[in-house]
Design a protein around this motif. Structure first.
Motif, PDB file in Angstrom:
ATOM      1  N   THR A 163      -7.230   4.981   7.266  1.00 12.04           N
ATOM      2  CA  THR A 163      -7.959   5.685   6.217  1.00 12.04           C
ATOM      3  C   THR A 163      -7.718   5.049   4.856  1.00 12.04           C
ATOM      4  O   THR A 163      -6.576   4.808   4.460  1.00 12.04           O
ATOM      5  CB  THR A 163      -7.533   7.160   6.159  1.00 12.04           C
ATOM      6  OG1 THR A 163      -7.798   7.771   7.423  1.00 12.04           O
ATOM      7  CG2 THR A 163      -8.298   7.906   5.075  1.00 12.04           C
ATOM      8  N   ALA A 164      -8.811   4.763   4.134  1.00 14.18           N
ATOM      9  CA  ALA A 164      -8.726   4.201   2.790  1.00 14.18           C
ATOM     10  C   ALA A 164      -9.955   4.617   1.997  1.00 14.18           C
ATOM     11  O   ALA A 164     -11.012   4.922   2.557  1.00 14.18           O
ATOM     12  CB  ALA A 164      -8.606   2.678   2.841  1.00 14.18           C
ATOM     13  N   GLU A 223      -6.993   7.629  -6.531  1.00 14.37           N
ATOM     14  CA  GLU A 223      -5.750   8.007  -5.856  1.00 14.37           C
ATOM     15  C   GLU A 223      -6.109   9.037  -4.788  1.00 14.37           C
ATOM     16  O   GLU A 223      -6.834  10.001  -5.069  1.00 14.37           O
ATOM     17  CB  GLU A 223      -4.748   8.594  -6.846  1.00 14.37           C
ATOM     18  CG  GLU A 223      -4.363   7.655  -7.974  1.00 14.37           C
ATOM     19  CD  GLU A 223      -3.563   6.460  -7.499  1.00 14.37           C
ATOM     20  OE1 GLU A 223      -2.800   6.606  -6.526  1.00 14.37           O
ATOM     21  OE2 GLU A 223      -3.696   5.380  -8.111  1.00 14.37           O
ATOM     22  N   ALA A 224      -5.633   8.828  -3.567  1.00 13.07           N
ATOM     23  CA  ALA A 224      -5.969   9.718  -2.459  1.00 13.07           C
ATOM     24  C   ALA A 224      -4.702  10.292  -1.845  1.00 13.07           C
ATOM     25  O   ALA A 224      -3.704   9.584  -1.679  1.00 13.07           O
ATOM     26  CB  ALA A 224      -6.765   8.972  -1.396  1.00 13.07           C
ATOM     27  N   MET A 240      -0.495   2.724  -7.563  1.00 12.30           N
ATOM     28  CA  MET A 240      -0.797   3.161  -6.212  1.00 12.30           C
ATOM     29  C   MET A 240       0.417   3.817  -5.572  1.00 12.30           C
ATOM     30  O   MET A 240       1.510   3.802  -6.108  1.00 12.30           O
ATOM     31  CB  MET A 240      -1.262   1.960  -5.371  1.00 12.30           C
ATOM     32  CG  MET A 240      -2.561   1.368  -5.884  1.00 12.30           C
ATOM     33  SD  MET A 240      -3.939   2.498  -5.728  1.00 12.30           S
ATOM     34  CE  MET A 240      -5.210   1.580  -6.551  1.00 12.30           C
ATOM     35  N   ARG A 241       0.196   4.329  -4.386  1.00 14.52           N
ATOM     36  CA  ARG A 241       1.242   5.071  -3.715  1.00 14.52           C
ATOM     37  C   ARG A 241       2.413   4.184  -3.355  1.00 14.52           C
ATOM     38  O   ARG A 241       2.269   3.077  -2.857  1.00 14.52           O
ATOM     39  CB  ARG A 241       0.661   5.688  -2.438  1.00 14.52           C
ATOM     40  CG  ARG A 241       1.650   6.488  -1.631  1.00 14.52           C
ATOM     41  CD  ARG A 241       0.976   7.128  -0.439  1.00 14.52           C
ATOM     42  NE  ARG A 241       0.022   8.116  -0.866  1.00 14.52           N
ATOM     43  CZ  ARG A 241      -1.273   7.910  -0.932  1.00 14.52           C
ATOM     44  NH1 ARG A 241      -1.781   6.746  -0.618  1.00 14.52           N
ATOM     45  NH2 ARG A 241      -2.105   8.849  -1.327  1.00 14.52           N
ATOM     46  N   ALA A 242       3.638   4.687  -3.595  1.00 17.03           N
ATOM     47  CA  ALA A 242       4.833   3.938  -3.235  1.00 17.03           C
ATOM     48  C   ALA A 242       5.037   3.994  -1.729  1.00 17.03           C
ATOM     49  O   ALA A 242       4.707   4.976  -1.069  1.00 17.03           O
ATOM     50  CB  ALA A 242       6.054   4.528  -3.940  1.00 17.03           C
ATOM     51  N   THR A 243       5.611   2.916  -1.149  1.00 15.89           N
ATOM     52  CA  THR A 243       5.841   2.903   0.283  1.00 15.89           C
ATOM     53  C   THR A 243       6.994   3.815   0.641  1.00 15.89           C
ATOM     54  O   THR A 243       7.873   4.096  -0.158  1.00 15.89           O
ATOM     55  CB  THR A 243       6.167   1.484   0.763  1.00 15.89           C
ATOM     56  OG1 THR A 243       7.339   1.027   0.079  1.00 15.89           O
ATOM     57  CG2 THR A 243       4.999   0.550   0.487  1.00 15.89           C
ATOM     58  N   ARG A 294     -12.505  -2.238  -7.784  1.00 19.54           N
ATOM     59  CA  ARG A 294     -11.197  -2.407  -8.409  1.00 19.54           C
ATOM     60  C   ARG A 294     -10.295  -1.210  -8.137  1.00 19.54           C
ATOM     61  O   ARG A 294      -9.098  -1.272  -8.395  1.00 19.54           O
ATOM     62  CB  ARG A 294     -11.353  -2.627  -9.910  1.00 19.54           C
ATOM     63  CG  ARG A 294     -12.110  -3.908 -10.277  1.00 19.54           C
ATOM     64  CD  ARG A 294     -12.140  -4.080 -11.786  1.00 19.54           C
ATOM     65  NE  ARG A 294     -12.949  -5.216 -12.208  1.00 19.54           N
ATOM     66  CZ  ARG A 294     -12.480  -6.444 -12.400  1.00 19.54           C
ATOM     67  NH1 ARG A 294     -11.204  -6.698 -12.152  1.00 19.54           N
ATOM     68  NH2 ARG A 294     -13.268  -7.410 -12.818  1.00 19.54           N
ATOM     69  N   GLY A 295     -10.869  -0.116  -7.658  1.00 22.75           N
ATOM     70  CA  GLY A 295     -10.096   1.060  -7.283  1.00 22.75           C
ATOM     71  C   GLY A 295      -9.919   1.097  -5.773  1.00 22.75           C
ATOM     72  O   GLY A 295     -10.893   0.980  -5.020  1.00 22.75           O
ATOM     73  N   LEU A 296      -8.673   1.239  -5.321  1.00 23.34           N
ATOM     74  CA  LEU A 296      -8.351   1.248  -3.887  1.00 23.34           C
ATOM     75  C   LEU A 296      -7.200   2.210  -3.651  1.00 23.34           C
ATOM     76  O   LEU A 296      -6.170   2.132  -4.325  1.00 23.34           O
ATOM     77  CB  LEU A 296      -7.961  -0.160  -3.439  1.00 23.34           C
ATOM     78  CG  LEU A 296      -7.271  -0.310  -2.080  1.00 23.34           C
ATOM     79  CD1 LEU A 296      -8.196   0.103  -0.945  1.00 23.34           C
ATOM     80  CD2 LEU A 296      -6.808  -1.760  -1.892  1.00 23.34           C
ATOM     81  N   ALA A 297      -7.373   3.115  -2.705  1.00 20.13           N
ATOM     82  CA  ALA A 297      -6.302   4.030  -2.306  1.00 20.13           C
ATOM     83  C   ALA A 297      -6.183   3.982  -0.790  1.00 20.13           C
ATOM     84  O   ALA A 297      -7.054   4.478  -0.069  1.00 20.13           O
ATOM     85  CB  ALA A 297      -6.594   5.459  -2.762  1.00 20.13           C
TER      86      ALA A 297
END
Length: 363
Positions: free
Chosen positions: A62-63, A101-102, A1-4, A53-56
């Motif tokens: 917004t998600a 991935e968004a 997932m996206r890094a902070t 199981r997929g989350l962006a």
């Protein structure tokens, strides 16, 4: 997932990352006057029983979710309303989405898993109103598990071993087209070794070129690292349970190219997972067993925003918090979630079975 992100600012929850971690860790933080307990996660109504199981997570409002029954959902109001933006399939196949991935509220790339042509990648540029299939696996030996992006153009997807090595797909146009990378830079796989498509976190990246791949199912649970966007890889042994197809590393999170956390264990509910987490402070070259790991198998993990030491791990039996970089963990809640993701503006989201999607509660 996206890094902070690395910019320090006040979070939308009204607390910085360190303060949020302290609030979560404090026993009294869950209680309000007249209440014995306040839920860690604030549930949202997705209107479906799909397993996500997929989350962006794009930000606190917004998600995107991706899951079973070919289901993709999107919210732009903090989870008060979820819009069904599931892609239709020309061949009528019911896709099994395991990762998404968004880049923002309009652009996202989703991965469907399965043998042969069941593994596909789809992209949308209009918030899910329309989707374009950009990759369909035609090799019956391949089974794709996870994908990740370094930026809005460059990304990778990984398959279980083909001809004795993990197979890597690469894109340089935001997921509109994909190419299989040469396998010569990938170490040989162990017998029975594979990835787990459990949380969208078996392949994660940090920065412009670093990426890590989590494995299990073999004699040793390993974590592979590449510093050149997947061209060459080096493998390191983890300390997580191994030696069985149900055991290994299920989720990874790196807050930068150096500091990482691995979670996993044995996903079978009747089996214990006494060593369910490990940490690295050298980019994944070496992994140390957590001194006090989560009490059970965990499939997802995420660093809290703007914190150098706090992270959340989730699994079917609960949520755990670390405030010392993954060395010790404490269970905060017992709700079932498969994956977790946090954003730079302070939004933390979790998703799982029976249509579960939630935001981190306010304290």
């Amino acid at each position: 997932m996206r890094a902070t992100g690395t910019t320090r600012r006040l979070m939308s929850l009204g607390l910085c990352g360190a303060a949020l971690a302290a609030a979560l860790a404090a026993p009294a933080a869950h209680a309000l006057p007249g209440e014995r307990h306040r839920p860690l996660w604030t549930a949202t109504d997705t209107g479906t029983d799909a397993r996500f199981r997929g989350l962006a997570a794009v930000n606190s409002r917004t998600a995107w979710l991706a899951g079973t029954q070919g289901t993709v959902l999107r919210t732009s109001d903090g989870g008060r309303h979820w819009r069904d933006v599931s892609p239709p399939t020309a061949d009528g196949a019911e896709l099994e989405f395991r990762d998404i991935e968004a880049f923002d509220a309009r652009r996202a790339v989703a991965l469907a898993i399965g043998e042969g042509e069941a593994s596909r990648v789809l992209r949308t540029d209009d918030g899910g109103a329309t989707w374009t299939e950009s990759f369909r696996n035609t090799d019956a030996r391949a089974f794709y598990d996870c994908l990740t992006f370094f930026d809005s153009r460059h990304g990778l997807a990984m398959s279980d071993p083909v001809d004795g090595r993990f197979r890597i797909l690469s894109t340089a146009d935001g997921g509109r087209s994909w190419n299989v990378l040469p396998g010569k830079g990938m170490p040989p796989a162990q017998e029975g070794e594979a990835g787990f498509a459990a949380s969208g976190q078996c392949l994660v990246s940090s920065g412009p070129k670093d990426v890590w791949l989590a494995t299990g199912g073999a004699a040793t649970a390993r974590i592979l690292h590449s510093g050149d966007r997947g061209l060459t890889w080096k493998a390191a042994e983890s300390t997580l349970p191994a030696g069985d197809p149900a055991r290994g590393v299920f989720g990874l999170a790196f807050r930068d190219r150096t500091h990482g956390i691995a979670v996993g264990g044995d996903y079978r509910p009747d089996q214990e997972s006494p060593r369910a987490a490990a940490v690295s402070d050298d980019g994944g070259r070496r992994w140390r067993q957590a001194a006090t790991p989560p009490a059970a198998y965990r499939s997802g993990v995420a660093w809290l925003p703007h914190s150098r030491s706090a992270a959340l791990a989730v699994g079917p039996t609960g949520t755990d918090l670390t405030t010392d970089g993954g060395r010790t963990w404490r269970t905060l809640g017992t709700g079932s979630y498969d994956t977790v993701d946090c954003t730079a503006d302070g939004g933390c989201w979790a998703a799982g079975e029976q249509g579960r999607a939630a935001r981190l509660g306010r304290f």
